[in-house]
Design an enzyme around this catalytic site. Structure first.
Site, PDB file in Angstrom:
ATOM      1  N   SER A   6       0.938  -1.221   0.046  1.00  0.00           N
ATOM      2  CA  SER A   6      -0.103  -0.131   0.023  1.00  0.00           C
ATOM      3  C   SER A   6       0.928   1.358   0.001  1.00  0.00           C
ATOM      4  CB  SER A   6      -0.801  -0.079   1.424  1.00  0.00           C
ATOM      5  OG  SER A   6      -1.646   1.297   1.616  1.00  0.00           O
ATOM      6  N   TYR A  58      -2.077  -1.386  10.591  1.00  0.00           N
ATOM      7  CA  TYR A  58      -2.250  -1.446   8.969  1.00  0.00           C
ATOM      8  C   TYR A  58      -0.826  -0.899   8.616  1.00  0.00           C
ATOM      9  CZ  TYR A  58      -3.976  -1.037   4.291  1.00  0.00           C
ATOM     10  OH  TYR A  58      -4.076  -1.205   2.809  1.00  0.00           O
TER      11      TYR A  58
END
Ligand code: NAD
Length: 257
Positions: A139, A152
């Site tokens: 990401s 995350y």
């Protein structure tokens, strides 16, 4: 480019980016193994639909990526794994001091540890086959931080570390290991957040998308699952044979800032 004769295993591929990647690899001729933690008729129907659309073999294998043994069993059940795409991922947003312990554990397990387990099981198969491609869906949050996403961000930074380390271990093999770093992609997961954001901010849909969701994405456009699929397919091509241990951002300029 053709990936005919190759088998691709894509974790978390019943929706969103994983499904987009499965479609792109099937379109290039690969057999695909779809995965999620459920085992419904729809899951198997999705595999049948992809097989029919692209004229390839496609099947669904249930495995829960929060469990290391399941992640390893997925690769064994696939029987072959020339292309491994570690995509399964979840999110939870909360300040670090109240971040639920079970959410931290689940995010680290699904978003990071599952990639370790599938990779450990797949590398010997790739060495035996004499060819392999590992693509980890990280990401922009593997390269940059945002507040309230400690688990995350930690997991996605970890995925990039895993990518580099395994790339060095396999550098003398015809195996490459890379990470794709999407910015915001309009998947069902992201779409579902829009109504809440509209309510919270008292904004219409377009304003929420532009001013809230795409605040960090200079292009002011979502990346698409087709673009992520195309990037993964490129990393599986001969042109990418010397690309290993690196990241490719598909983020509308986010990480240029
Ligand atoms: P999504 O929710 O649409 O898809 C996630 C997939 O993972 C689903 O198929 C789901 O069934 C599966 N999954 C969830 N928990 C699982 C488990 N325990 N075991 C097996 N499968 C499981 O999400 P998405 O937006 O397509 O995200 C896919 C990946 O892309 C994630 O790793 C996410 O972090 C990453 N990503 C997404 C975006 C975005 O904007 N959508 C941006 C950057 C990175």
């Amino acid at each position: 480019m053709t990936l005919a004769g190759k088998t691709a295993v894509i974790t978390g591929s019943t929706s969103g980016i994983g499904l987009g990647v499965a479609e792109a690899l099937a379109a290039a001729g690969a057999s695909v193994v779809l995965n999620s933690f459920t085992d419904t008729e729809d899951d198997h129907a999705l595999a049948a639909r992809i097989a029919a659309d692209h004229g390839v073999e496609a099947r669904y294998v249930r495995a829960d990526m929060s469990k290391g043994a399941d992640a390893r069993a997925l690769i064994e059940a696939a029987g072959a794994c020339d292309i491994l795409v570690n995509n399964a991922g979840i999110q939870h947003v909360a300040p670090v001091e109240t971040f639920p312990m079970d959410k931290w554990d689940a995010i680290i397990a699904i978003n990071l540890s599952s990639a370790f387990h599938t990779t450990a099981a797949a590398v010997p198969m790739m060495r035996a086959a004499g060819w392999g491609r590992i693509v980890n869906i990280a990401s922009a949050h593997g390269l940059r931080a945002s507040p309230y996403k400690s688990a995350y961000i930690s997991a996605k930074h970890g995925v990039i570390g895993l990518t580099k380390s395994v790339a060095l271990e396999t550098a003398r093999d015809p195996i490459t290991v890379n990470a794709v770093c999407p910015g915001y992609v309009l998947t069902p997961l992201v779409e579902a957040q829009i109504p809440d954001q509209m309510k919270t901010h008292g904004m219409d849909r377009d304003t929420v998308v532009r001013e809230v969701m795409l605040a960090k994405q200079p292009s002011k456009e979502f990346a698409t699952v087709e673009q992520i699929g195309g990037t993964v397919a490129f990393l599986c091509s001969d042109a990418a044979a010397q690309i290993t241990g690196t990241t490719i951002s598909v983020d509308g300029g986010w990480t240029a800032q």
